[in-house]
Design a protein around this motif. Structure first.
Motif, PDB file in Angstrom:
ATOM      1  N   GLU A   1      -9.904  -3.421  31.556  1.00  0.00           N
ATOM      2  CA  GLU A   1     -11.362  -3.350  31.585  1.00  0.00           C
ATOM      3  C   GLU A   1     -11.916  -2.252  30.683  1.00  0.00           C
ATOM      4  OE1 GLU A   1     -13.493  -5.360  33.018  1.00  0.00           O
ATOM      5  OE2 GLU A   1     -11.946  -6.647  33.868  1.00  0.00           O
ATOM      6  N   ARG A   2     -11.061  -1.337  30.251  1.00  0.00           N
ATOM      7  CA  ARG A   2     -11.517  -0.246  29.391  1.00  0.00           C
ATOM      8  C   ARG A   2     -11.471  -0.630  27.914  1.00  0.00           C
ATOM      9  NH1 ARG A   2      -7.054   3.873  30.998  1.00  0.00           N
ATOM     10  NH2 ARG A   2      -5.924   1.899  30.691  1.00  0.00           N
ATOM     11  N   CYS A   3     -10.922  -1.795  27.622  1.00  0.00           N
ATOM     12  CA  CYS A   3     -10.703  -2.204  26.230  1.00  0.00           C
ATOM     13  C   CYS A   3     -11.601  -3.370  25.850  1.00  0.00           C
ATOM     14  CB  CYS A   3      -9.235  -2.583  26.032  1.00  0.00           C
ATOM     15  SG  CYS A   3      -8.824  -3.115  24.354  1.00  0.00           S
ATOM     16  N   MET A   4     -12.312  -3.234  24.735  1.00  0.00           N
ATOM     17  CA  MET A   4     -13.052  -4.348  24.163  1.00  0.00           C
ATOM     18  C   MET A   4     -12.071  -5.197  23.359  1.00  0.00           C
ATOM     19  SD  MET A   4     -16.130  -3.685  25.237  1.00  0.00           S
ATOM     20  CE  MET A   4     -17.244  -4.718  24.264  1.00  0.00           C
ATOM     21  N   GLY A   5     -12.114  -6.509  23.549  1.00  0.00           N
ATOM     22  CA  GLY A   5     -11.162  -7.379  22.877  1.00  0.00           C
ATOM     23  C   GLY A   5     -11.832  -8.382  21.957  1.00  0.00           C
ATOM     24  N   VAL A   6     -11.305  -8.528  20.739  1.00  0.00           N
ATOM     25  CA  VAL A   6     -11.790  -9.502  19.764  1.00  0.00           C
ATOM     26  C   VAL A   6     -10.627 -10.412  19.409  1.00  0.00           C
ATOM     27  CG1 VAL A   6     -12.806  -9.845  17.478  1.00  0.00           C
ATOM     28  CG2 VAL A   6     -13.464  -7.849  18.842  1.00  0.00           C
ATOM     29  N   PHE A   7     -10.829 -11.731  19.532  1.00  0.00           N
ATOM     30  CA  PHE A   7      -9.767 -12.698  19.283  1.00  0.00           C
ATOM     31  C   PHE A   7     -10.090 -13.542  18.057  1.00  0.00           C
ATOM     32  CE2 PHE A   7      -8.780 -11.331  23.415  1.00  0.00           C
ATOM     33  CZ  PHE A   7      -7.544 -11.823  23.820  1.00  0.00           C
ATOM     34  N   ASP A   8      -9.173 -13.540  17.106  1.00  0.00           N
ATOM     35  CA  ASP A   8      -9.256 -14.391  15.920  1.00  0.00           C
ATOM     36  C   ASP A   8      -8.421 -15.634  16.205  1.00  0.00           C
ATOM     37  OD1 ASP A   8      -9.275 -15.549  13.413  1.00  0.00           O
ATOM     38  OD2 ASP A   8      -7.912 -14.076  12.516  1.00  0.00           O
ATOM     39  N   VAL A   9      -9.095 -16.741  16.523  1.00  0.00           N
ATOM     40  CA  VAL A   9      -8.417 -17.952  16.976  1.00  0.00           C
ATOM     41  C   VAL A   9      -8.188 -18.886  15.789  1.00  0.00           C
ATOM     42  CG1 VAL A   9      -8.530 -19.926  18.552  1.00  0.00           C
ATOM     43  CG2 VAL A   9      -9.521 -17.722  19.221  1.00  0.00           C
ATOM     44  N   GLY A  10      -7.025 -19.520  15.744  1.00  0.00           N
ATOM     45  CA  GLY A  10      -6.677 -20.421  14.648  1.00  0.00           C
ATOM     46  C   GLY A  10      -7.687 -21.532  14.462  1.00  0.00           C
ATOM     47  N   GLY A  11      -7.751 -22.065  13.248  1.00  0.00           N
ATOM     48  CA  GLY A  11      -8.764 -23.048  12.903  1.00  0.00           C
ATOM     49  C   GLY A  11      -8.619 -24.390  13.581  1.00  0.00           C
ATOM     50  N   ASP A  12      -9.749 -25.033  13.794  1.00  0.00           N
ATOM     51  CA  ASP A  12      -9.812 -26.398  14.325  1.00  0.00           C
ATOM     52  C   ASP A  12      -9.272 -26.480  15.753  1.00  0.00           C
ATOM     53  OD1 ASP A  12     -10.697 -26.898  11.772  1.00  0.00           O
ATOM     54  OD2 ASP A  12      -8.820 -27.775  11.099  1.00  0.00           O
ATOM     55  N   ASP A  13      -9.144 -27.718  16.244  1.00  0.00           N
ATOM     56  CA  ASP A  13      -8.676 -27.914  17.609  1.00  0.00           C
ATOM     57  C   ASP A  13      -7.208 -27.546  17.764  1.00  0.00           C
ATOM     58  OD1 ASP A  13      -8.017 -30.007  15.936  1.00  0.00           O
ATOM     59  OD2 ASP A  13      -8.214 -31.554  17.470  1.00  0.00           O
ATOM     60  N   ILE A  14      -6.411 -27.687  16.699  1.00  0.00           N
ATOM     61  CA  ILE A  14      -4.987 -27.351  16.787  1.00  0.00           C
ATOM     62  C   ILE A  14      -4.814 -25.867  17.083  1.00  0.00           C
ATOM     63  CG2 ILE A  14      -2.798 -27.293  15.531  1.00  0.00           C
ATOM     64  CD1 ILE A  14      -3.800 -29.709  13.936  1.00  0.00           C
ATOM     65  N   GLY A  15      -5.536 -25.043  16.360  1.00  0.00           N
ATOM     66  CA  GLY A  15      -5.462 -23.608  16.591  1.00  0.00           C
ATOM     67  C   GLY A  15      -5.991 -23.201  17.953  1.00  0.00           C
ATOM     68  N   ALA A  16      -6.964 -23.944  18.452  1.00  0.00           N
ATOM     69  CA  ALA A  16      -7.579 -23.600  19.742  1.00  0.00           C
ATOM     70  C   ALA A  16      -6.650 -23.854  20.917  1.00  0.00           C
ATOM     71  CB  ALA A  16      -8.875 -24.382  19.921  1.00  0.00           C
ATOM     72  N   VAL A  17      -5.615 -24.664  20.718  1.00  0.00           N
ATOM     73  CA  VAL A  17      -4.660 -24.921  21.795  1.00  0.00           C
ATOM     74  C   VAL A  17      -4.031 -23.623  22.275  1.00  0.00           C
ATOM     75  CG1 VAL A  17      -2.439 -25.996  22.343  1.00  0.00           C
ATOM     76  CG2 VAL A  17      -4.172 -27.298  21.117  1.00  0.00           C
ATOM     77  N   ALA A  18      -3.710 -22.709  21.330  1.00  0.00           N
ATOM     78  CA  ALA A  18      -3.106 -21.429  21.702  1.00  0.00           C
ATOM     79  C   ALA A  18      -4.017 -20.643  22.627  1.00  0.00           C
ATOM     80  CB  ALA A  18      -2.786 -20.621  20.445  1.00  0.00           C
ATOM     81  N   LEU A  19      -5.317 -20.697  22.386  1.00  0.00           N
ATOM     82  CA  LEU A  19      -6.277 -19.986  23.227  1.00  0.00           C
ATOM     83  C   LEU A  19      -6.261 -20.534  24.641  1.00  0.00           C
ATOM     84  CD1 LEU A  19      -8.598 -17.956  23.532  1.00  0.00           C
ATOM     85  CD2 LEU A  19     -10.151 -19.728  22.686  1.00  0.00           C
ATOM     86  N   GLY A  20      -6.053 -21.843  24.768  1.00  0.00           N
ATOM     87  CA  GLY A  20      -6.049 -22.456  26.088  1.00  0.00           C
ATOM     88  C   GLY A  20      -5.007 -21.895  27.033  1.00  0.00           C
ATOM     89  N   ARG A  21      -3.961 -21.286  26.489  1.00  0.00           N
ATOM     90  CA  ARG A  21      -2.928 -20.677  27.338  1.00  0.00           C
ATOM     91  C   ARG A  21      -3.496 -19.562  28.222  1.00  0.00           C
ATOM     92  NH1 ARG A  21       2.431 -19.587  23.630  1.00  0.00           N
ATOM     93  NH2 ARG A  21       2.375 -21.488  22.349  1.00  0.00           N
ATOM     94  N   PHE A  22      -4.601 -18.981  27.761  1.00  0.00           N
ATOM     95  CA  PHE A  22      -5.137 -17.804  28.451  1.00  0.00           C
ATOM     96  C   PHE A  22      -6.389 -18.112  29.268  1.00  0.00           C
ATOM     97  CE2 PHE A  22      -2.970 -16.600  24.535  1.00  0.00           C
ATOM     98  CZ  PHE A  22      -1.965 -15.802  25.057  1.00  0.00           C
ATOM     99  N   LYS A  23      -6.638 -19.389  29.502  1.00  0.00           N
ATOM    100  CA  LYS A  23      -7.831 -19.801  30.236  1.00  0.00           C
ATOM    101  C   LYS A  23      -7.935 -19.107  31.591  1.00  0.00           C
ATOM    102  CE  LYS A  23     -10.374 -23.930  31.725  1.00  0.00           C
ATOM    103  NZ  LYS A  23     -10.727 -23.418  33.066  1.00  0.00           N
ATOM    104  N   HIS A  24      -6.813 -18.919  32.246  1.00  0.00           N
ATOM    105  CA  HIS A  24      -6.797 -18.281  33.569  1.00  0.00           C
ATOM    106  C   HIS A  24      -7.417 -16.880  33.531  1.00  0.00           C
ATOM    107  CE1 HIS A  24      -5.380 -17.052  37.536  1.00  0.00           C
ATOM    108  NE2 HIS A  24      -4.817 -15.991  36.983  1.00  0.00           N
ATOM    109  N   TYR A  25      -7.316 -16.212  32.386  1.00  0.00           N
ATOM    110  CA  TYR A  25      -7.818 -14.840  32.252  1.00  0.00           C
ATOM    111  C   TYR A  25      -9.260 -14.795  31.741  1.00  0.00           C
ATOM    112  CZ  TYR A  25      -2.856 -13.714  32.595  1.00  0.00           C
ATOM    113  OH  TYR A  25      -1.545 -13.612  33.020  1.00  0.00           O
ATOM    114  N   LEU A  26      -9.860 -15.969  31.543  1.00  0.00           N
ATOM    115  CA  LEU A  26     -11.186 -16.033  30.942  1.00  0.00           C
ATOM    116  C   LEU A  26     -12.143 -16.858  31.801  1.00  0.00           C
ATOM    117  CD1 LEU A  26      -9.932 -16.662  27.292  1.00  0.00           C
ATOM    118  CD2 LEU A  26     -11.138 -14.603  28.072  1.00  0.00           C
TER     119      LEU A  26
END
Length: 231
Positions: free
Chosen positions: A91-116
């Motif tokens: 909670e003390r850290c500001m986080g910026v995520f550079d997510v891969g392009g298009d829907d293919i790259g967005a799949v990696a982000l989906g792994r962390f849905k539980h934390y978002l």
């Protein structure tokens, strides 16, 4: 300047939209206000424009850079370090995520849905109306929906980032923004800000009322362009 930002900011969009450059500029802007800022490289798509390529330079500014370690840093594989969870949970850290392009790259982000959980993040869809597939409002909407489906997360705002590299002029920015604003209106989403290369910022100021202008510096360039004067 910018407002209504969350502790976690996710930059998504199609290939060539400018996500990586915006992620870096946004993280550096945050570092001027917060002591702890982490930038996470989730790009498993584009080998030439990745935050990890600037790891040493960014860490000298005090940013924490999270990317695959060692020999995996240059690999075209989805090697995601566990330290990503640390950014999401600290909670003390500001986080910026550079997510891969298009829907293919967005799949990696989906792994962390539980934390978002909803309301805990801003997910920006970066749109460049000069790029293939996002040159119309309909194209932007289609691409945005595919990213949402792949990541299982909801876009909270668009970022207007129309440019033609070194050939960008004010009309490029303004004409592209009109398309992006139309897409945002149809989606019922705000435009968080208009990104523009800092030398052009003075010519754009005041011409897009009601939306913040975010001047950016160019940090990334492909290996073949270094020293060419093209960027």
């Amino acid at each position: 300047m910018l407002s209504d930002f969350k502790r976690i900011t996710l930059f998504t969009g199609n290939l060539g939209s400018g996500k990586t450059e915006l992620s870096i500029n946004f993280a550096l802007w945050l570092k001027g206000q917060y002591p702890r800022v982490g930038i996470v490289d989730l790009d498993i798509i584009n080998p030439y424009f990745r935050t990890r390529l600037m790891r040493d330079e960014l860490e000298k500014t005090g940013l924490r850079v999270i990317c695959p370690p060692g020999e995996l840093a240059g690999a075209d594989v989805p090697a995601l370090p566990p330290s990503i969870i640390g950014v999401l949970e600290d909670e003390r850290c500001m986080g910026v995520f550079d997510v891969g392009g298009d829907d293919i790259g967005a799949v990696a982000l989906g792994r962390f849905k539980h934390y978002l959980p909803a309301g805990s993040y801003n997910m920006y869809f970066v749109a460049n109306a000069c790029r293939p597939f996002t040159g119309t409002a309909e194209g932007i909407i289609k691409m945005l929906r595919s990213v949402e489906k792949a990541s299982r997360l909801q876009v909270t705002a668009l970022v207007s980032n129309t440019n033609l590299g070194s050939a960008t002029d004010p009309d490029t920015v303004l004409n592209g923004h009109a398309i992006i604003e139309d897409a945002a209106r149809q989606l019922g989403l705000p435009v968080a800000f208009v990104a523009v290369h800092s030398p052009l910022a003075r010519e754009i100021t005041g011409r897009i009322p009601g939306i913040p202008l975010f001047p950016i510096e160019k940090n990334m360039m492909p290996p073949w362009a270094k020293g060419s004067g093209l960027f």
